[in-house]
Design a protein around this motif. Structure first.
Motif, PDB file in Angstrom:
ATOM      1  N   GLY A  23     -12.383   5.107 -34.036  1.00 20.65           N
ATOM      2  CA  GLY A  23     -11.516   3.494 -34.204  1.00 20.65           C
ATOM      3  C   GLY A  23     -10.809   3.416 -32.501  1.00 20.65           C
ATOM      4  N   GLY A  88     -10.166   6.108 -31.457  1.00 18.39           N
ATOM      5  CA  GLY A  88     -10.339   4.590 -31.668  1.00 18.39           C
ATOM      6  C   GLY A  88     -11.615   4.069 -30.519  1.00 18.39           C
ATOM      7  N   GLN A 162      -5.791  -1.925 -38.225  1.00 24.78           N
ATOM      8  CA  GLN A 162      -6.468  -0.686 -38.014  1.00 24.78           C
ATOM      9  C   GLN A 162      -7.634  -0.761 -37.867  1.00 24.78           C
ATOM     10  OE1 GLN A 162      -4.177   0.926 -35.001  1.00 24.78           O
ATOM     11  NE2 GLN A 162      -2.821  -0.340 -35.868  1.00 24.78           N
ATOM     12  N   THR A 164      -9.719   1.759 -38.239  1.00 28.58           N
ATOM     13  CA  THR A 164     -10.179   2.710 -38.224  1.00 28.58           C
ATOM     14  C   THR A 164      -9.787   3.338 -39.328  1.00 28.58           C
ATOM     15  OG1 THR A 164      -6.923   3.394 -37.712  1.00 28.58           O
ATOM     16  CG2 THR A 164      -9.114   4.423 -35.683  1.00 28.58           C
TER      17      THR A 164
END
Length: 236
Positions: A23, A88, A162, A164
């Motif tokens: 992610g 990421g 985020q 992720t």
């Protein structure tokens, strides 16, 4: 290494079961820094010791535009306790860990291909989001998918920027489907409708965030997988 595609040749692969989720590098709040270095790897590896204490929650990042970074963390007995390559949605590396004991730890920074170049290495205190995200990852490895889904949801509440966490939650949903139905899942069309809808929603949000971070290729890959799910005859 690249982003784990869920669909290949029309067959879904349980990405939740095959490794650490990729992610985008997190845009995280400032935290206490334990170690920070800028250097050049040539030809392949550098090591950095730092003092740690039992229970200390740290995050290690290794970023470079010159090569594909790989991170390894050694405990005071020089045993490898953590490793990461490609975190990421980029080639950069990141480790989030709770240190098991007092002593001198060693960060090993190296290049995946053996090529050298400039890099930035940071060892710092983990943020609340990172701690929660790491807990979710551990629950996935333990195949406790309901708890993992709850932990990813908590991480999203802490920091909804985020990607992720959205990707992790989607893969935990898929992991639960595979755990419950096993060989009955031969392709994406066999995923229950409710699970597909959850995966689509999280993939779409992750794609938006990835694109905003400049990871257009990763975002495109996710959108292609969303289209596979949307175009299934049984999806309505």
């Amino acid at each position: 290494m690249g982003f784990p595609r869920l669909f290949a040749a029309g067959v879904i692969v349980p990405a939740a079961l095959v490794g650490l989720l990729a992610g985008p590098l997190a845009r995280l709040a400032q935290a206490d820094t334990v170690l920070q270095e800028a250097g050049t790897i040539y030809p392949a590896e550098s090591t950095y010791p730092f003092e740690g204490t039992a229970g200390q929650q740290i995050t290690i990042t290794l970023d470079s535009t010159d090569f594909d970074p790989v991170l390894t963390l050694l405990d005071p007995s020089e045993t490898e306790i953590a490793f990461n390559d490609d975190f990421g949605g980029s080639l950069n590396s990141k480790i989030i860990i709770t240190l098991p004991e007092d002593g001198t730890y060693t960060v090993v920074a190296r290049s995946f291909s053996g090529e050298g170049g400039d890099y930035d290495l940071v060892v710092r205190a983990s943020t609340e989001f990172e701690i929660t995200f790491a807990e979710a990852e551990a629950l996935v490895l333990a195949e406790d998918y309901p708890a993992a889904i709850a932990a990813y949801t908590q991480a999203i509440a802490l920091d909804p920027s985020q990607s992720t966490a959205y990707l992790g939650r989607a893969q935990a949903v898929l992991g639960q489907v595979y755990l419950e139905q096993g060989e009955a899942i031969e392709g994406p069309e066999d995923i229950p409708l409710e699970a597909r809808e959850l995966v689509i929603a999280d993939f779409e949000q992750a794609a938006i965030l990835l694109e905003a971070d400049g990871s257009e290729d990763w975002a495109l890959s996710l959108r292609e997988q969303v289209e596979v799910l949307r175009n299934l005859e049984s999806f309505n």
